[in-house]
Design an enzyme around this catalytic site. Structure first.
Site, mmCIF file in Angstrom:
data_model
loop_
_atom_site.group_PDB
_atom_site.id
_atom_site.type_symbol
_atom_site.label_atom_id
_atom_site.label_comp_id
_atom_site.label_asym_id
_atom_site.label_seq_id
_atom_site.Cartn_x
_atom_site.Cartn_y
_atom_site.Cartn_z
ATOM 1 N N SER A 113 0.822 -1.211 0.000
ATOM 2 C CA SER A 113 0.000 0.000 0.000
ATOM 3 C C SER A 113 0.855 1.261 0.000
ATOM 4 C CB SER A 113 -0.951 -0.006 1.198
ATOM 5 O OG SER A 113 -0.224 -0.133 2.385
ATOM 6 N N THR A 164 0.882 1.490 4.539
ATOM 7 C CA THR A 164 0.675 2.900 4.223
ATOM 8 C C THR A 164 1.107 3.681 5.435
ATOM 9 O OG1 THR A 164 -1.152 2.528 2.747
ATOM 10 C CG2 THR A 164 -1.049 4.672 3.803
ATOM 11 N N THR A 216 1.613 6.901 0.242
ATOM 12 C CA THR A 216 0.719 5.769 -0.006
ATOM 13 C C THR A 216 0.541 5.512 -1.493
ATOM 14 O OG1 THR A 216 -1.502 4.898 0.486
ATOM 15 C CG2 THR A 216 -1.372 7.221 -0.071
ATOM 16 N N ARG A 271 -7.754 8.662 -9.578
ATOM 17 C CA ARG A 271 -8.224 8.936 -8.212
ATOM 18 C C ARG A 271 -7.064 9.398 -7.308
ATOM 19 N NH1 ARG A 271 -7.138 7.066 -2.732
ATOM 20 N NH2 ARG A 271 -9.027 7.429 -1.533
ATOM 21 N N THR A 286 -5.227 7.875 8.146
ATOM 22 C CA THR A 286 -5.163 6.691 7.288
ATOM 23 C C THR A 286 -6.580 6.168 7.112
ATOM 24 O OG1 THR A 286 -4.115 4.521 6.994
ATOM 25 C CG2 THR A 286 -4.775 5.095 9.223
ATOM 26 N N GLY A 287 -6.762 5.316 6.114
ATOM 27 C CA GLY A 287 -8.079 4.764 5.878
ATOM 28 C C GLY A 287 -8.704 5.325 4.612
HETATM 29 C C1 SD4 Z 1 -6.192 6.874 0.605
HETATM 30 N N1 SD4 Z 1 -5.860 7.272 2.956
HETATM 31 O O1 SD4 Z 1 -5.661 6.919 -0.494
HETATM 32 C C2 SD4 Z 1 -5.317 6.595 1.797
HETATM 33 C C3 SD4 Z 1 -5.208 5.125 1.972
HETATM 34 C C4 SD4 Z 1 -4.607 4.758 3.261
HETATM 35 O O2 SD4 Z 1 -3.846 3.299 4.679
HETATM 36 O O3 SD4 Z 1 -4.338 5.500 4.125
HETATM 37 N N2 SD4 Z 1 -4.395 3.568 3.491
HETATM 38 O O4 SD4 Z 1 -7.387 7.002 0.768
#
Ligand code: SD4
Length: 337
Positions: free
Chosen positions: A94, A196, A214, A224, A247-248
């Site tokens: 990631s 990530t 990331t 995107r 994160t997320g």
């Molecule tokens: C995203 N926030 O591209 C990032 C992905 C991420 O741990 O943090 N993954 O949406």
């Protein structure tokens, strides 16, 4: 807009969208050496510096950052060096080399960095360059801009001596090909575990910097961009107050300008822990929030070296290097039902 509508409106129907590396809701358990403890350290006046915290289980990265700080390096160098460890780690799917691609098979990276003076730089949709965080730093230091995207970012990196390379490893190609068989949408919680990386550091002078890097959502639509390269969403640093990194599911972080929100809440007097909790509550308490379908996690630090973290779901973790101890700590979380 609920997730289903979001998918429909963005023509994602029938195609999978996942975050980062491993799959399926709450399936990622902590590493064996992780502590089952809630991050919360509002404690004593004892010297808490230097310190490094990072999202997920990234002990090698925090160790590298601490090595920089202990050698008298500044927080900016520390977060860059720390993030580079994960970018170079091909096993981490990631971030950086080996990151999972978008649905067309392209690995595209987002990263940003911010220093104690409020300077910042970021790259979005960067291809073929492993160390996106270092390119972001070059944007900050060597250009009059904050963000460079796509081909412009890549050409800038090459002009600064970065070597272009193929970031799609065999393992990630295999995973992508497998995904293409069904190309089915399924929101996955904690899929980004553990690579990530968002990192915050305070150096011996008490100065704060942060960085985030990331490959974003695996199998995302071409083009995107998530929260990670967006100053204020994926990362924010205010050297007077503190810093936060997210994160997320980036879309949810962007919609609430999450990291800036956490820092502003700390400015108003909240502890890092309470500020992270409030920022998560802004997401889950939205009318029609479909928070059960996605993960968001925040980590934060204030000027005193107190830290906090909070996520929507279980199994989000923080790696913290402080007082000579490099440890993974399970975060407290909202969805205990
Ligand atoms: C995203 N926030 O591209 C990032 C992905 C991420 O741990 O943090 N993954 O949406």
């Amino acid at each position: 807009m609920n997730r289903r509508k979001f998918i429909k409106n963005t023509a994602l129907t029938g195609a999978g969208l996942t975050i980062g590396k491993s799959l399926i809701g709450c399936a990622d358990k902590p590493a064996e050496d992780s502590k089952t403890a809630i991050v919360s350290s509002e404690s004593s006046s004892k010297a808490k510096l230097p310190l490094v915290i990072a999202t997920w289980h990234v002990k090698e990265a925090t160790a590298k950052a601490m090595e920089v700080l202990q050698a008298g390096g500044n927080a900016l160098d520390a977060v860059e060096e720390g993030c580079r460890v994960e970018e170079a780690n091909e096993k981490g799917q990631s971030v950086g080399k080996g990151g999972l691609p978008d649905r067309d098979g392209n690995v595209t990276l987002d990263a940003c960095i911010m220093d104690n003076y409020g300077n910042c730089g970021s790259v979005v949709y960067l291809q073929n360059i492993t160390h996106a965080v270092s390119v972001a730093r070059k944007v900050m230091e060597d250009t009059p801009h904050v963000m460079l995207a796509g081909e412009g970012a890549k050409q800038f990196a090459i002009s600064k001596g970065f070597e272009p390379e193929d970031l799609l490893t065999n393992a990630s190609k295999k995973a992508w090909k497998k995904w293409k068989i069904e190309a089915k949408y399924k929101p996955i919680i904690n899929i980004e575990n553990h690579d990530t990386i968002g990192m915050l550091a305070i150096d011996q002078n008490g100065d704060i910097s942060g960085a985030c890097t990331t490959s974003g959502l695996a199998y995302k639509m071409g083009g995107r961009v998530g929260d990670s390269p967006i100053i204020g969403s994926g990362l924010f640093v205010d050297n007077e107050i503190g810093a936060c990194v997210a994160t997320g599911l980036g879309e949810e972080v962007v919609k609430t300008v999450g990291s800036f929100l956490v820092v502003e809440l700390m400015r108003q007097g909240k502890s890092p822990q309470n500020a992270c909790e409030e920022a998560i509550s802004r997401i889950v308490n939205k009318p029609n929030s479909n928070y059960k379908d996605f993960q968001v996690g925040y980590i934060a630090v204030n000027k005193k070296g107190d830290i906090g973290s909070y996520s929507i779901h279980q199994w989000f973790s923080v790696t913290k290097f402080q007082y000579g101890v490099n440890e993974q700590i399970q975060s407290d979380y909202f969805n205990k039902a």
